[in-house]
Design a protein around this motif. Sequence first.
Motif, mmCIF file in Angstrom:
data_model
loop_
_atom_site.group_PDB
_atom_site.id
_atom_site.type_symbol
_atom_site.label_atom_id
_atom_site.label_comp_id
_atom_site.label_asym_id
_atom_site.label_seq_id
_atom_site.Cartn_x
_atom_site.Cartn_y
_atom_site.Cartn_z
ATOM 1 N N SER A 1 11.493 32.319 11.717
ATOM 2 C CA SER A 1 10.365 33.226 11.844
ATOM 3 C C SER A 1 9.116 32.610 11.221
ATOM 4 O O SER A 1 9.111 31.448 10.844
ATOM 5 C CB SER A 1 10.708 34.552 11.171
ATOM 6 N N ARG A 2 8.072 33.427 11.082
ATOM 7 C CA ARG A 2 6.812 32.946 10.528
ATOM 8 C C ARG A 2 6.161 34.058 9.709
ATOM 9 O O ARG A 2 6.307 35.235 10.026
ATOM 10 C CB ARG A 2 5.886 32.544 11.684
ATOM 11 N N VAL A 3 5.438 33.657 8.668
ATOM 12 C CA VAL A 3 4.652 34.602 7.883
ATOM 13 C C VAL A 3 3.222 34.070 7.827
ATOM 14 O O VAL A 3 3.003 32.913 7.499
ATOM 15 C CB VAL A 3 5.213 34.777 6.455
ATOM 16 N N ASP A 4 2.261 34.921 8.190
ATOM 17 C CA ASP A 4 0.846 34.566 8.121
ATOM 18 C C ASP A 4 0.197 35.395 7.027
ATOM 19 O O ASP A 4 0.416 36.607 6.951
ATOM 20 C CB ASP A 4 0.123 34.882 9.434
ATOM 21 N N ILE A 5 -0.603 34.737 6.202
ATOM 22 C CA ILE A 5 -1.401 35.453 5.210
ATOM 23 C C ILE A 5 -2.861 35.152 5.496
ATOM 24 O O ILE A 5 -3.220 34.008 5.792
ATOM 25 C CB ILE A 5 -1.007 35.088 3.760
ATOM 26 N N TYR A 6 -3.691 36.183 5.452
ATOM 27 C CA TYR A 6 -5.125 36.042 5.695
ATOM 28 C C TYR A 6 -5.847 36.114 4.355
ATOM 29 O O TYR A 6 -5.885 37.168 3.720
ATOM 30 C CB TYR A 6 -5.609 37.146 6.633
ATOM 31 N N LEU A 7 -6.393 34.974 3.924
ATOM 32 C CA LEU A 7 -7.130 34.926 2.664
ATOM 33 C C LEU A 7 -8.538 35.461 2.883
ATOM 34 O O LEU A 7 -9.189 35.110 3.879
ATOM 35 C CB LEU A 7 -7.191 33.489 2.140
ATOM 36 N N PRO A 8 -9.053 36.285 1.972
ATOM 37 C CA PRO A 8 -10.398 36.842 2.139
ATOM 38 C C PRO A 8 -11.474 35.752 2.110
ATOM 39 O O PRO A 8 -11.266 34.660 1.577
ATOM 40 C CB PRO A 8 -10.564 37.769 0.930
ATOM 41 N N GLU A 9 -12.597 36.084 2.680
ATOM 42 C CA GLU A 9 -13.742 35.169 2.673
ATOM 43 C C GLU A 9 -14.039 34.753 1.237
ATOM 44 O O GLU A 9 -13.994 35.564 0.318
ATOM 45 C CB GLU A 9 -14.963 35.862 3.280
ATOM 46 N N GLY A 10 -14.290 33.474 1.035
ATOM 47 C CA GLY A 10 -14.603 32.958 -0.293
ATOM 48 C C GLY A 10 -13.400 32.426 -1.050
ATOM 49 O O GLY A 10 -13.549 31.822 -2.108
ATOM 50 N N ILE A 11 -12.190 32.664 -0.540
ATOM 51 C CA ILE A 11 -10.980 32.146 -1.195
ATOM 52 C C ILE A 11 -10.523 30.921 -0.400
ATOM 53 O O ILE A 11 -10.110 31.027 0.753
ATOM 54 C CB ILE A 11 -9.849 33.202 -1.234
ATOM 55 N N ALA A 12 -10.633 29.754 -1.020
ATOM 56 C CA ALA A 12 -10.260 28.509 -0.354
ATOM 57 C C ALA A 12 -8.754 28.286 -0.461
ATOM 58 O O ALA A 12 -8.170 28.478 -1.531
ATOM 59 C CB ALA A 12 -11.006 27.338 -0.983
ATOM 60 N N PRO A 13 -8.109 27.877 0.634
ATOM 61 C CA PRO A 13 -6.671 27.615 0.580
ATOM 62 C C PRO A 13 -6.373 26.347 -0.208
ATOM 63 O O PRO A 13 -7.115 25.375 -0.152
ATOM 64 C CB PRO A 13 -6.285 27.457 2.050
#
Length: 193
Positions: free
Chosen positions: A163-175
């Motif tokens: 399977s897969r898990v996606d996380i959406y980081l808020p604007e301004g948070i660099a991965p």
Amino acid sequence: MAPTAAAAVVTTALARRSRPWVLAAAPLTALTGAMLWFFRDPERDLGPGLVLSPADGVVQSVDPQPDGRTRVAIFMSPLNVHVNRAPLDGTVTSVEHVAGGFRPAFDKDSDQNERVVWHFATALGDIELWQIAGAVARRIVPYLGMGAKVSRGERIGLIRFGSRVDIYLPEGIAPAVSVGQRTTAGVTRIDHG
């Protein structure tokens, strides 16, 4: 899993009395062992950082989104631990099941698959997380409901098989992760902070 384990125990006991039962006992015992290994849920010491990986696996993509967020997609093979964890402290504001297909989780179009979409109210704002079922994974089991308080690294649900898990980081948070990097749920830091 209980019926398989019970069948393995019974056929193993019968195999001690009659050799032909070995033909049934051996595969049932192997299957029980594989299921125990697949559904393992190890304890973890939390890693540093504000946002932790929600899943064990390999980072498949790190994509800027039109709304300023960044999506980090983590592919979980059948060999990974499939218990998912809260990426940071917060409150579950929604848990929504979305019907869809069952393409392989590593496919770029798998975001149209069956999924559970989570929203967490956090110190960073709204964090969105998708648990996506793959071609083999046809069941997502959320452990929590709307209104639940979560701590970073807390177990939130399980996806059965690949399977897969996606996380959406808020604007301004660099991965802090890159494509191809291995992640460990509750341990690997996702943000640069």
